[in-house]
Scaffold this motif. Structure first.
Motif, mmCIF file in Angstrom:
data_model
loop_
_atom_site.group_PDB
_atom_site.id
_atom_site.type_symbol
_atom_site.label_atom_id
_atom_site.label_comp_id
_atom_site.label_asym_id
_atom_site.label_seq_id
_atom_site.Cartn_x
_atom_site.Cartn_y
_atom_site.Cartn_z
ATOM 1 N N GLN A 10 1.007 -1.268 -0.074
ATOM 2 C CA GLN A 10 -0.005 -0.157 -0.054
ATOM 3 C C GLN A 10 0.856 1.179 -0.255
ATOM 4 O OE1 GLN A 10 -3.011 0.057 2.912
ATOM 5 N NE2 GLN A 10 -3.355 -2.464 3.017
ATOM 6 N N THR A 11 1.902 1.282 0.956
ATOM 7 C CA THR A 11 2.888 2.460 0.828
ATOM 8 C C THR A 11 3.532 2.603 -0.454
ATOM 9 O OG1 THR A 11 2.923 2.038 3.249
ATOM 10 C CG2 THR A 11 4.935 3.444 2.134
ATOM 11 N N ARG A 13 2.583 1.803 -3.433
ATOM 12 C CA ARG A 13 1.687 2.062 -4.348
ATOM 13 C C ARG A 13 1.245 3.853 -4.118
ATOM 14 N NH1 ARG A 13 -0.907 -1.314 -7.665
ATOM 15 N NH2 ARG A 13 -0.490 -3.589 -7.229
ATOM 16 N N ALA A 14 1.432 4.197 -2.733
ATOM 17 C CA ALA A 14 1.055 5.568 -2.454
ATOM 18 C C ALA A 14 1.991 6.391 -2.861
ATOM 19 C CB ALA A 14 0.873 5.700 -0.957
ATOM 20 N N LYS A 55 5.758 11.406 4.186
ATOM 21 C CA LYS A 55 6.581 10.955 2.939
ATOM 22 C C LYS A 55 7.248 11.934 2.169
ATOM 23 C CE LYS A 55 3.044 7.137 2.183
ATOM 24 N NZ LYS A 55 2.649 7.250 3.568
ATOM 25 N N ASN A 84 3.577 12.093 -5.694
ATOM 26 C CA ASN A 84 2.864 11.639 -4.727
ATOM 27 C C ASN A 84 3.179 11.826 -3.261
ATOM 28 O OD1 ASN A 84 1.274 9.962 -6.688
ATOM 29 N ND2 ASN A 84 3.044 8.781 -6.701
ATOM 30 N N THR A 85 4.513 12.353 -2.965
ATOM 31 C CA THR A 85 4.998 12.348 -1.736
ATOM 32 C C THR A 85 4.793 14.071 -1.318
ATOM 33 O OG1 THR A 85 7.385 12.716 -2.319
ATOM 34 C CG2 THR A 85 6.612 10.811 -2.110
#
Length: 131
Positions: A10-11, A13-14, A55, A84-85
Motif C-alpha cells: 500500500q505504501t 503504491r502511494a 512521505k 505523490n509525496t
C-alpha cells in the motif's frame, strides 16, 4: 471488500503509483520474487510506513541518498514519485545541494542532470503543467 494488500505494498503504491507497482509485479519472476518481497517488507513497510517522518521528508532524504550513491535510475524514479509525496522541485534542489557538499560535486552534477531531465519529462507528460 477490505484491501488485502500488505502495508508495504500500500505504501509503495502511494509513493510510486499503481502503474509502477503493477509493472514491477507483472515483471516479477521466481528469480527476483524474493528480492521484490524483501524490498516491499523492508523498505516500504519497515521504513517508508513509519510514522515519524512524512512521505515528503522520506522522499527528500531518499533522493539525496540515491544521488550520493550514484544510483541514477533510482533518482529518476524517486523524482517521479514526488508527485505523490509532496516534495517540490525546490526540495529536490536543496537535497542535491547537500549532496554536492557532503557527497561530492560529481555526484550532485549527475543527479541534477537526471532530475532536470526527469522533471522536464514529467512536465511534458502533464502538458507543461508545473510540479
Amino acid at each position: 471488500m477490505p484491501d488485502t494488500k500488505s502495508i508495504g505494498e500500500q505504501t509503495r503504491r502511494a509513493v510510486l503509483g499503481n502503474a509502477h507497482v503493477d509493472r514491477s509485479i507483472a515483471a516479477k519472476t521466481p528469480f527476483d520474487a524474493p528480492f521484490q518481497d524483501l524490498i516491499t517488507v523492508s523498505a516500504w513497510e519497515g521504513v517508508w510506513s513509519r510514522p515519524n517522518w512524512s512521505k515528503r521528508d522520506r522522499s527528500i532524504v531518499t533522493i539525496a541518498l540515491l544521488a550520493a550513491l550514484g544510483h541514477e535510475e533510482e533518482v529518476a524514479m524517486h523524482v517521479r514519485a514526488t508527485v505523490n509525496t509532496g516534495a517540490t522541485e525546490d526540495d529536490i534542489c536543496e537535497a542535491l545541494m547537500h549532496v554536492a557538499i557532503y557527497a561530492g560535486v560529481p555526484a550532485a552534477n549527475t543527479a541534477f542532470r537526471v532530475a532536470k531531465r526527469t522533471l522536464a519529462e514529467m512536465k511534458a507528460e502533464q502538458g507543461g503543467a508545473s510540479t
